[in-house]
Design a protein around this motif. Structure first.
Motif, PDB file in Angstrom:
ATOM      1  N   THR A 231       0.826  -1.210   0.000  1.00 43.22           N
ATOM      2  CA  THR A 231       0.000   0.000   0.000  1.00 43.22           C
ATOM      3  C   THR A 231       0.858   1.256   0.000  1.00 43.22           C
ATOM      4  N   ALA A 232       1.899   1.262   0.830  1.00 42.30           N
ATOM      5  CA  ALA A 232       2.749   2.449   0.943  1.00 42.30           C
ATOM      6  C   ALA A 232       3.541   2.705  -0.335  1.00 42.30           C
ATOM      7  N   SER A 233       4.013   1.633  -0.978  1.00 42.64           N
ATOM      8  CA  SER A 233       4.883   1.779  -2.149  1.00 42.64           C
ATOM      9  C   SER A 233       4.121   1.885  -3.455  1.00 42.64           C
ATOM     10  N   GLY A 234       2.848   1.441  -3.466  1.00 44.21           N
ATOM     11  CA  GLY A 234       2.079   1.421  -4.696  1.00 44.21           C
ATOM     12  C   GLY A 234       2.469   0.282  -5.624  1.00 44.21           C
ATOM     13  N   LEU A 235       3.168  -0.719  -5.086  1.00 49.74           N
ATOM     14  CA  LEU A 235       3.614  -1.861  -5.886  1.00 49.74           C
ATOM     15  C   LEU A 235       2.874  -3.131  -5.459  1.00 49.74           C
ATOM     16  N   GLY A 236       3.456  -4.284  -5.747  1.00 48.39           N
ATOM     17  CA  GLY A 236       2.880  -5.562  -5.341  1.00 48.39           C
ATOM     18  C   GLY A 236       3.969  -6.458  -4.788  1.00 48.39           C
ATOM     19  N   PHE A 237       3.608  -7.672  -4.394  1.00 54.28           N
ATOM     20  CA  PHE A 237       4.588  -8.620  -3.865  1.00 54.28           C
ATOM     21  C   PHE A 237       4.268 -10.021  -4.344  1.00 54.28           C
ATOM     22  N   GLU A 238       5.296 -10.839  -4.383  1.00 54.11           N
ATOM     23  CA  GLU A 238       5.172 -12.259  -4.720  1.00 54.11           C
ATOM     24  C   GLU A 238       6.089 -13.025  -3.788  1.00 54.11           C
ATOM     25  N   ILE A 239       5.529 -13.908  -2.966  1.00 54.28           N
ATOM     26  CA  ILE A 239       6.322 -14.643  -1.988  1.00 54.28           C
ATOM     27  C   ILE A 239       6.066 -16.140  -2.115  1.00 54.28           C
ATOM     28  N   GLU A 240       7.018 -16.937  -1.609  1.00 55.78           N
ATOM     29  CA  GLU A 240       6.920 -18.394  -1.682  1.00 55.78           C
ATOM     30  C   GLU A 240       6.626 -18.972  -0.298  1.00 55.78           C
ATOM     31  N   ALA A 241       5.549 -19.719  -0.186  1.00 57.03           N
ATOM     32  CA  ALA A 241       5.139 -20.284   1.103  1.00 57.03           C
ATOM     33  C   ALA A 241       6.228 -21.157   1.710  1.00 57.03           C
ATOM     34  N   ALA A 242       6.930 -21.921   0.869  1.00 57.32           N
ATOM     35  CA  ALA A 242       7.949 -22.849   1.365  1.00 57.32           C
ATOM     36  C   ALA A 242       9.141 -22.134   1.989  1.00 57.32           C
ATOM     37  N   LYS A 243       9.315 -20.848   1.697  1.00 58.44           N
ATOM     38  CA  LYS A 243      10.463 -20.105   2.209  1.00 58.44           C
ATOM     39  C   LYS A 243      10.132 -19.282   3.455  1.00 58.44           C
ATOM     40  N   LEU A 244       8.894 -19.327   3.902  1.00 53.58           N
ATOM     41  CA  LEU A 244       8.499 -18.546   5.073  1.00 53.58           C
ATOM     42  C   LEU A 244       8.931 -19.274   6.342  1.00 53.58           C
ATOM     43  N   PRO A 245       9.775 -18.669   7.177  1.00 54.34           N
ATOM     44  CA  PRO A 245      10.334 -19.368   8.337  1.00 54.34           C
ATOM     45  C   PRO A 245       9.371 -19.430   9.523  1.00 54.34           C
ATOM     46  N   LEU A 246       8.970 -20.642   9.862  1.00 56.45           N
ATOM     47  CA  LEU A 246       8.108 -20.884  11.026  1.00 56.45           C
ATOM     48  C   LEU A 246       8.738 -21.983  11.870  1.00 56.45           C
ATOM     49  N   ARG A 247       8.875 -21.743  13.162  1.00 59.17           N
ATOM     50  CA  ARG A 247       9.460 -22.745  14.040  1.00 59.17           C
ATOM     51  C   ARG A 247       8.449 -23.846  14.342  1.00 59.17           C
ATOM     52  N   PRO A 248       8.926 -25.057  14.641  1.00 65.30           N
ATOM     53  CA  PRO A 248       8.013 -26.183  14.877  1.00 65.30           C
ATOM     54  C   PRO A 248       6.950 -25.926  15.941  1.00 65.30           C
ATOM     55  N   VAL A 249       7.311 -25.279  17.056  1.00 65.17           N
ATOM     56  CA  VAL A 249       6.308 -25.053  18.099  1.00 65.17           C
ATOM     57  C   VAL A 249       5.230 -24.083  17.629  1.00 65.17           C
ATOM     58  N   THR A 250       5.600 -23.138  16.772  1.00 68.34           N
ATOM     59  CA  THR A 250       4.612 -22.223  16.203  1.00 68.34           C
ATOM     60  C   THR A 250       3.639 -22.987  15.323  1.00 68.34           C
TER      61      THR A 250
END
Length: 344
Positions: A231-250
């Motif tokens: 919203t702030a930049s007026g652009l967009g994003f593309e991210i990969e779910a497999a690269k999102l870091p989540l710890r096992p307990v989370t």
């Protein structure tokens, strides 16, 4: 009204229509996606930000301190001082206020931050303690202020440490018995200890010469932070779910409580847009800061890539954590809403 942040459209309208008197010293005030204001005082820049803590019953002081100092960190500024407001319910104890202030003071000493003043009050306007902090930082005349709006098309998107650290710590601290249904005592202690990892001041100062934009990941989780940068930049994003870091307990706790970890409050992790991801990652690694490349800024839209699918991401209505407090108060279900939809 539902609990949580106001939606983007309502907030943008409120800010646009209620600015007070415009001042020449103000380089930029707050806006959607921007958590700080910058005032130029004869060359030295004063950076200000404010936020309350309303969704945590334990370690409120520590959390309140970090979410505000983290806002200062996103600009690249050095923290200077804080103002603290504490609103306590009548059924509380003086020891509760003492604990909050001791937590804030302990964290402030670590970062060379002074408690400059504030306000403390017992009031029946709240049913649990509310702590609000205003943080002040400074920048030298030659230093560049980083804004969330500064992200550029093609920038790599990095996140530090792991996502949902704050949300995981709140779950472990506020709902320990329910957490024990899926966690061992060791895992529960690990989750509680995430509250010690909430500062992003180190990466903020380190990356001020590498990043085009930085944004701390708070309410709404990583998807909320990405939408604010979008919203702030007026652009967009593309991210990969497999690269999102989540710890096992989370992962365990979010599955157990039926919460989406990508929309869960995530102080402790910084979202950064950088021109040279490899160099930025090398700098962070050399400083002992865990970091991950999760995607890139694009011309428009918001897309999550998951198992060969391109999923359009809508802005979150509110943080996932509030669903649990609604349940405790008997007013809602914790079943998560599905906000994403496949690309056409």
């Amino acid at each position: 009204m539902i609990t949580g942040k106001l939606n983007w459209d309502v907030l943008a309208k409120l800010l646009k229509n209620n600015q007070g008197a415009l001042r020449p010293e103000v380089e930029r005030g707050g806006s959607v996606g921007e958590d700080c204001a910058v005032v130029n005082l004869s060359g030295t820049k004063l950076v200000l930000s404010t936020d309350p803590v309303t969704a945590a019953a334990n370690h409120t002081g520590r959390i309140a301190y970090h979410i505000n100092l983290n806002d200062i960190a996103t600009t690249g500024a050095k923290p200077l001082g804080i103002l603290v407001t504490v609103l306590a319910p009548p059924q509380g104890e003086i020891s509760d206020i003492e604990t909050v202030m001791a937590e804030i003071s302990e964290e402030a000493k670590v970062h060379g931050v002074m408690i400059l003043g504030g306000h403390t009050e017992v009031t029946d306007a709240v049913n649990r303690m509310v702590v609000s902090i205003t943080a002040l930082g400074v920048m030298d005349p030659g230093e560049k202020v980083l804004w969330t709006a500064g992200a550029e098309e093609g920038n790599g998107l990095l996140v530090t440490k792991a996502l949902a650290l704050e949300g995981t710590a709140i779950l472990a601290q506020d709902f320990p018995e329910r957490c024990r249904e899926v966690l061992t005592e060791k895992e529960l202690d690990e989750a509680k200890a995430f509250a010690r990892e909430l500062s992003v001041l180190p990466e903020g100062r380190l990356m001020r010469s590498f990043a085009t934009a930085m944004h701390d990941i708070t309410e709404g989780g990583i998807l909320g932070a990405l939408w604010e940068m979008k919203t702030a930049s007026g652009l967009g994003f593309e991210i990969e779910a497999a690269k999102l870091p989540l710890r096992p307990v989370t992962r365990k706790l979010c599955a157990h409580f039926q919460l989406d970890p990508l929309r869960l409050i995530s102080s402790g992790s910084m979202l950064m847009a950088v021109k040279d991801p490899e160099k930025a990652l090398a700098e962070l690694t050399a400083a002992g800061i865990e970091a991950h490349l999760i995607g890139r800024m694009v011309k428009e839209g918001g897309v999550l890539l998951e198992e060969g699918r391109r999923i359009l991401v809508d802005p979150p209505a509110r943080d996932e954590i509030y669903k649990l407090y609604d349940v405790e108060e008997g007013s809602a279900s914790i079943l998560p809403e599905k906000k994403e939809k496949p690309c056409e």
